[in-house]
Design an enzyme around this catalytic site. Structure first.
Site, PDB file in Angstrom:
ATOM      1  N   PHE A 232       0.808  -1.225   0.000  1.00 54.85           N
ATOM      2  CA  PHE A 232       0.000   0.000   0.000  1.00 54.85           C
ATOM      3  C   PHE A 232       0.835   1.266   0.000  1.00 54.85           C
ATOM      4  O   PHE A 232       0.393   2.321   0.459  1.00 54.85           O
ATOM      5  CB  PHE A 232      -0.983   0.000   1.188  1.00 54.85           C
ATOM      6  CG  PHE A 232      -1.684  -1.320   1.365  1.00 54.85           C
ATOM      7  CD1 PHE A 232      -2.589  -1.753   0.407  1.00 54.85           C
ATOM      8  CD2 PHE A 232      -1.423  -2.141   2.442  1.00 54.85           C
ATOM      9  CE1 PHE A 232      -3.219  -2.982   0.536  1.00 54.85           C
ATOM     10  CE2 PHE A 232      -2.049  -3.371   2.577  1.00 54.85           C
ATOM     11  CZ  PHE A 232      -2.960  -3.787   1.623  1.00 54.85           C
TER      12      PHE A 232
ATOM     13  N   ASN B 252      -8.489  -7.918 -15.784  1.00 56.18           N
ATOM     14  CA  ASN B 252      -9.052  -9.114 -15.163  1.00 56.18           C
ATOM     15  C   ASN B 252     -10.183  -8.677 -14.242  1.00 56.18           C
ATOM     16  O   ASN B 252      -9.943  -8.151 -13.161  1.00 56.18           O
ATOM     17  CB  ASN B 252      -7.951  -9.849 -14.374  1.00 56.18           C
ATOM     18  CG  ASN B 252      -8.466 -11.128 -13.730  1.00 56.18           C
ATOM     19  OD1 ASN B 252      -9.629 -11.213 -13.335  1.00 56.18           O
ATOM     20  ND2 ASN B 252      -7.606 -12.122 -13.638  1.00 56.18           N
TER      21      ASN B 252
ATOM     22  N   GLY C 181       0.055  -8.342  -4.205  1.00 59.90           N
ATOM     23  CA  GLY C 181      -1.273  -8.815  -3.846  1.00 59.90           C
ATOM     24  C   GLY C 181      -2.333  -8.278  -4.785  1.00 59.90           C
ATOM     25  O   GLY C 181      -3.511  -8.595  -4.681  1.00 59.90           O
TER      26      GLY C 181
ATOM     27  N   LYS D 118     -12.077 -10.113 -12.273  1.00 57.45           N
ATOM     28  CA  LYS D 118     -12.137 -10.690 -10.933  1.00 57.45           C
ATOM     29  C   LYS D 118     -11.150  -9.992  -9.993  1.00 57.45           C
ATOM     30  O   LYS D 118     -11.530  -9.531  -8.912  1.00 57.45           O
ATOM     31  CB  LYS D 118     -11.818 -12.185 -11.016  1.00 57.45           C
ATOM     32  CG  LYS D 118     -12.045 -12.932  -9.725  1.00 57.45           C
ATOM     33  CD  LYS D 118     -11.874 -14.421  -9.910  1.00 57.45           C
ATOM     34  CE  LYS D 118     -13.190 -15.134  -9.640  1.00 57.45           C
ATOM     35  NZ  LYS D 118     -13.112 -16.583  -9.716  1.00 57.45           N
TER      36      LYS D 118
ATOM     37  N   GLY E  14      -5.558   1.764 -14.593  1.00 59.92           N
ATOM     38  CA  GLY E  14      -5.138   1.468 -13.215  1.00 59.92           C
ATOM     39  C   GLY E  14      -6.322   1.454 -12.267  1.00 59.92           C
ATOM     40  O   GLY E  14      -7.234   2.272 -12.387  1.00 59.92           O
TER      41      GLY E  14
ATOM     42  N   GLY F 283      -5.802   0.425  -8.652  1.00 59.15           N
ATOM     43  CA  GLY F 283      -5.383   0.219  -7.264  1.00 59.15           C
ATOM     44  C   GLY F 283      -5.753   1.342  -6.321  1.00 59.15           C
ATOM     45  O   GLY F 283      -6.023   1.111  -5.155  1.00 59.15           O
ATOM     46  N   GLU F 284      -5.743   2.553  -6.809  1.00 57.04           N
ATOM     47  CA  GLU F 284      -5.919   3.698  -5.905  1.00 57.04           C
ATOM     48  C   GLU F 284      -7.347   4.234  -5.880  1.00 57.04           C
ATOM     49  O   GLU F 284      -7.847   4.634  -4.839  1.00 57.04           O
ATOM     50  CB  GLU F 284      -4.997   4.868  -6.283  1.00 57.04           C
ATOM     51  CG  GLU F 284      -3.708   4.495  -6.956  1.00 57.04           C
ATOM     52  CD  GLU F 284      -2.568   4.159  -6.018  1.00 57.04           C
ATOM     53  OE1 GLU F 284      -2.534   4.677  -4.906  1.00 57.04           O
ATOM     54  OE2 GLU F 284      -1.705   3.348  -6.419  1.00 57.04           O
TER      55      GLU F 284
ATOM     56  N   ILE G 254     -10.553  -3.151 -18.360  1.00 56.19           N
ATOM     57  CA  ILE G 254     -10.289  -3.951 -17.171  1.00 56.19           C
ATOM     58  C   ILE G 254      -9.609  -5.237 -17.626  1.00 56.19           C
ATOM     59  O   ILE G 254     -10.180  -6.020 -18.394  1.00 56.19           O
ATOM     60  CB  ILE G 254     -11.613  -4.252 -16.431  1.00 56.19           C
ATOM     61  CG1 ILE G 254     -12.294  -2.953 -15.992  1.00 56.19           C
ATOM     62  CG2 ILE G 254     -11.374  -5.185 -15.247  1.00 56.19           C
ATOM     63  CD1 ILE G 254     -11.506  -2.112 -15.004  1.00 56.19           C
TER      64      ILE G 254
END
Ligand code: FES
Ligand code: FES
Lengths: 710, 181
Positions: free
Chosen positions: A237, A592, A466, A594, A663, A665-666, A590
């Site tokens: 993170f 993936n 992760g 999932k 992206g 993640g954020e 996107i």
């Protein structure tokens, strides 16, 4: 040859799932090693001053202790990075600073002996209080250096003061966010081995290439003599991007016991002082609008803290110039240099804290204008990027808001606070916008090797913290090579592979994927032109860099999203529950569905945790975080989380990168805390501008407001 | 002063005779002395659940147990739930629902979930069963009727296992898929 089914877009299970569910996927500390030794850190018990005397006799006398490291016997390093100048002098610059280390045969002995190392100090007064810096000390504050060169730290257009003075409707509010600590579930760990002419470091990091360069530089080694391996990472993170004292200490210890692997794990408590944090902020937002809600002025200021050994600033006002049309805009940011550990990147650095303030203020403006908050945002949608004056490569904020409203059941909504209740629970709903820039970090290369058996090996020193990189990047490679995903082996997490930018800024797939794409294009081309489409007997290998994006100067590139939340507040106790969160995001293609959904879900839950739970509490007298463990620093647990829905808008943006990804993640955390704060206002009529929203702030007669601000 | 003692532990079906420091936790005995790193260390203080194992059939935080106090114990880790390479249904459900990201909390979550369903099945109450007002999700207070647990029961009973990647919203349906069998 038939065209394979595209791998991008397939909701594949994580490739490492079967190992992870059994606990067999090795994290750094779990690599089997022969005859390890254990290292335990000694930390300063003062915040500022000098070590005047050291007594290691008791510690050294413990059976099983091999060595005690202090500044008196540590190797001299070559680095101007204050974070890495571990044990280089007798100076102490923050409480909990690593001032020594004990190496012993077992972890129990090392820990016991570390407690026996005696240090005497000459203490000087310290200042760790950001709140105290804010009013009246502007001259002590600094304008931080640019974080990302394309986003200037301060921006100014038009005449904000004049526009505010004549605006029909004004909002002027001060907000604050606390010191947040990452608390990746795997603490920072290292196994360091000095092999005679270099290091092998197995460590939990977001970037093996960066660690390699830092350690090689500090120990004056050729980078080829430092091998960094990061097989699996138990969450990061942002806390595992930059090398810090723990890595240096482990490497120093390894030099003392050549050939023996040194195992070093920070304790949970130590991570609070050693691994960085999201700096606390004090922010002020001033909005001026016509009575129709159209903004004429936006001003956003933020003050945060950094340490005295290295500057780090979250760019909390960065998102503001990308959000809304207003002819007059100004953003300003300052840092105070305090006697604290250096903060660092934490999930959506800047946007997470800044958008809490801006999107709370927009909610306040909607109320002041008697407008629905979604309609207010639609009315202020810009045609081009307000600051860069460039068209957006794609911008679907309005689509996210509308789709979210439909799915969430936003309408009909009586905006009156305290209008809905269920037994003793007040119910409210809130909305906020989200954004995050599409970034491409420099410095990645990928190698692709095809063998005569038709299998492709992709090598890149990226890491999977992760996020699902292993899986998603293999999907990217398969499509770039136009082959079936079964034919592709992807290896990462080792500095012997081609260098890679760190995993951060939601830029992993963009930065690494673009390099893989480039290598794949070149490989396919060479196969055709040089080998008639057949793989030669000894295979073929191509290495390529992440190319520059030619569209960067023509378009502004951002993800957008809309966050919705329903809260229930117990009228009697002030207890706050969030039974429902819903997010709709426009973040490109996107890879993936999932794993991407999980990332967005994780981000939204972080938003909940940021809104309601998290806060590192500083003891001003001593300068350390007192609630430095997982019992007292509360992160959302299972029972805190209600139903969370994640959706996305189909986007096909040809300008961002060859994968057309932005992206994920954020952006999931951005705006989530504001949506919850806005819902709390709707439920209760109490506007909480200082996170976290704890029940004491909702009880009548006990509502501390923000006294200070930019 | 000798602080070393010999103990026997049966781990994932295999007996081991090992020497431990009297200060060695069960978790460190597994990870550092036996090389079984399935259970993870997230806090070492009983605050995160990453180290959850079955100790004589019950879920415990192995960082809070001293190895010396459990001579002869039977221990099952997440690796032991999948003996002979065949994944436990809970493990398959976690993969299918993507109920983890970094995977560091995951072995603990899975061991905990398996034990938790057995506890609920045996009629052990939780705060939700006892009728605490829930506010989140499907509401509580009805208690587990045999073979079913509400989402709120799962959330409550799994709250000793933190997940910083915050896969909770996938963990609950993964567990429910197994519970409903
Ligand atoms: S490591 Fe045992 S509960 Fe956290
Ligand atoms: S999957 Fe990372 S902590 Fe749970």
């Amino acid at each position: 040859m038939t065209t394979p089914v595209p791998a991008i877009g397939q909701p594949l299970d994580r490739f490492d799932g079967a190992e992870k569910v059994r606990g067999l996927a090795p994290y750094a500390f779990e690599h089997p090693v022969e005859h390890p030794v254990y290292l335990f850190a000694v930390q300063s018990t003062i915040a500022v001053g000098r070590i005047t005397a050291i007594d290691c006799s008791q510690a050294s006398a413990r059976p099983g202790v091999l060595a005690v490291l202090t500044h008196q016997n540590a190797p001299r390093l070559s680095t101007d990075n204050g974070e890495l100048r571990t044990l280089q002098s007798d100076e102490v610059t923050f409480r909990g600073q690593i001032v020594g280390g004990v190496i012993a045969e077992t972890s129990e002995i090392a820990r016991d002996a570390a407690g026996l190392v005696r240090m005497d100090y000459e203490e000087r007064p310290h200042n760790v209080d950001l709140r105290g810096e804010v009013p009246g000390h502007r001259e002590r504050l600094k304008v931080p250096d640019e974080v990302l060169p394309i986003f200037p730290m301060d921006t100014s257009e038009g005449d904000v003061d004049a526009a505010l003075a004549s605006a029909a409707v004004r909002v002027d509010s001060r907000y604050s966010t606390p010191w947040y600590t990452h608390n990746a579930l795997e603490p920072h760990t290292t196994i360091a081995c000095w092999t005679g002419d270099g290091f092998t470091l197995r460590l939990s990091t977001q970037g093996v290439t960066g660690i390699q360069a830092a350690v090689a530089g500090a120990f004056r080694l050729d980078p080829s003599r430092v091998r960094v391996i990061s097989p699996h990472v138990g969450g990061a993170f942002g806390s595992k991007v930059y090398p810090r004292a723990d890595v240096v200490l482990a490497a120093m210890a390894a030099r003392l016991v050549p050939g023996r692997p040194v195992k070093f794990a920070l304790t949970r408590q130590q991570t609070f002082s050693q691994t960085g944090y999201r700096p606390p902020t004090f922010q002020r937002v001033r909005l001026g609008a016509g009575s129709d809600g159209r903004l004429v002025a936006i001003e956003h200021n933020a003050i945060e803290q950094t340490s005295k050994i290295r500057q780090f600033a979250e760019h909390s006002t960065r998102a503001t110039p990308s959000m809304y049309a207003a002819p007059n805009r100004r953003t300003q940011q300052w840092v105070a240099e305090l006697d604290v550990p250096t903060p660092t990147i934490m999930r959506a650095p800047g946007e997470a804290s800044g958008m809490f303030a801006l999107e709370s203020a927009m909610d306040e403006l909607a109320i002041a204008c008697d407008l629905d908050p979604i309609e207010l945002r639609i009315r202020n949608e810009p045609q081009v990027h307000p600051h860069f004056q460039l068209p957006f490569s794609s911008r679907n904020l309005v689509a996210c808001l509308q789709e979210g409203a439909r799915r969430f059941g936003w309408e009909p909504r009586d905006p009156t606070p305290r209008a809905r209740r269920d037994g003793g629970w007040l119910i409210g709903t809130g909305v906020a916008a989200a954004t995050y820039p599409v970034l491409r970090l420099p410095g990645s290369k990928a190698t692709i090797r095809v063998g005569p058996d038709g299998r492709y090996l992709v090598l890149i020193a990226a890491v999977d913290i992760g996020t699902g990189t292993r899986t998603a990047l293999t999907q990217v490679a398969a499509d770039a090579l136009q082959v079936d995903i079964e034919q592709v082996d992807l290896r990462l997490g080792d500095s012997t592979y081609p260098p890679a930018a760190e995993e951060g800024a939601s830029a992993g797939i963009t930065s690494w994927g673009a390099a893989i794409h480039e290598a794949a294009d070149q490989l396919r081309q060479r196969l055709t032109t040089e080998h008639g489409g057949t793989v030669p007997a000894d295979g073929l290998e191509v290495t390529a860099d992440t190319p520059d994006n030619p569209y960067l100067k023509q378009y502004a590139m951002h993800s957008f999203g809309a966050q919705f939340a329903e809260v229930r507040v117990n009228e009697r106790t002030g207890e706050i529950r969030v039974p429902r969160q819903l997010g709709v995001f426009a973040c490109g293609r996107i890879v993936n569905p999932k794993t991407a959904r999980s990332q967005l879900l994780g981000g939204m839950t972080w938003g909940l945790s940021m809104a309601l739970h998290e806060q590192s509490v500083l003891d001003l007298r001593f300068g350390h975080v007192v609630n430095h463990d997982l019992a007292q620093y509360h992160i959302s647990s299972n029972a805190d989380v209600g139903a969370i829905e994640v959706h996305w808008i189909e986007e096909d943006d040809p300008y961002v990168n060859p994968m057309r990804t932005k992206g994920v993640g954020e952006i999931g955390i951005v705006g989530a805390a504001a949506a919850i704060a806005n819902a709390v206002y709707h439920a209760t009529g109490v506007r909480i501008r200082d996170l976290p929203i704890t029940l004491d702030k909702l009880l009548p007669g006990d509502r501390p407001g923000s006294e200070v601000g930019g | 002063m000798s602080t070393e003692v010999e103990v026997t532990l049966r781990v994932d079906g295999t007996p081991h005779r090992l020497t431990v420091d009297v200060r060695t936790t069960l978790l460190d005995a597994l990870r550092e002395r036996l090389g079984n790193t399935s259970a993870k260390k997230g806090c070492d203080h009983g605050q995160c659940g990453a180290c959850t194992v079955l100790l004589n059939g019950r879920r415990v935080n192995s960082c809070l147990a001293l190895a010396v106090a459990h001579d002869g114990a039977e221990i099952v880790t997440a690796a032991g739930l999948a003996l002979d390479g065949e994944l436990h249904p809970m493990q398959r459900a976690f993969i299918r629902h993507d109920a983890f990201q970094c995977g560091y909390c995951t072995p603990g979550q899975i061991v905990s979930a398996v034990a938790m369903l057995a506890e609920a099945e045996a009629g052990w109450p939780s705060a939700v069963t006892m009728g605490e007002p829930a506010g989140v999700g499907s509401g509580g207070g009805d208690g587990p009727t045999v073979g079913t647990v509400t989402d709120d029961e799962v959330r409550e009973r799994m709250s000793g296992n933190l997940c910083r990647c915050a896969a909770y919203a996938n963990i609950v349906p993964a567990i429910q898929e197994v519970a409903r069998r």
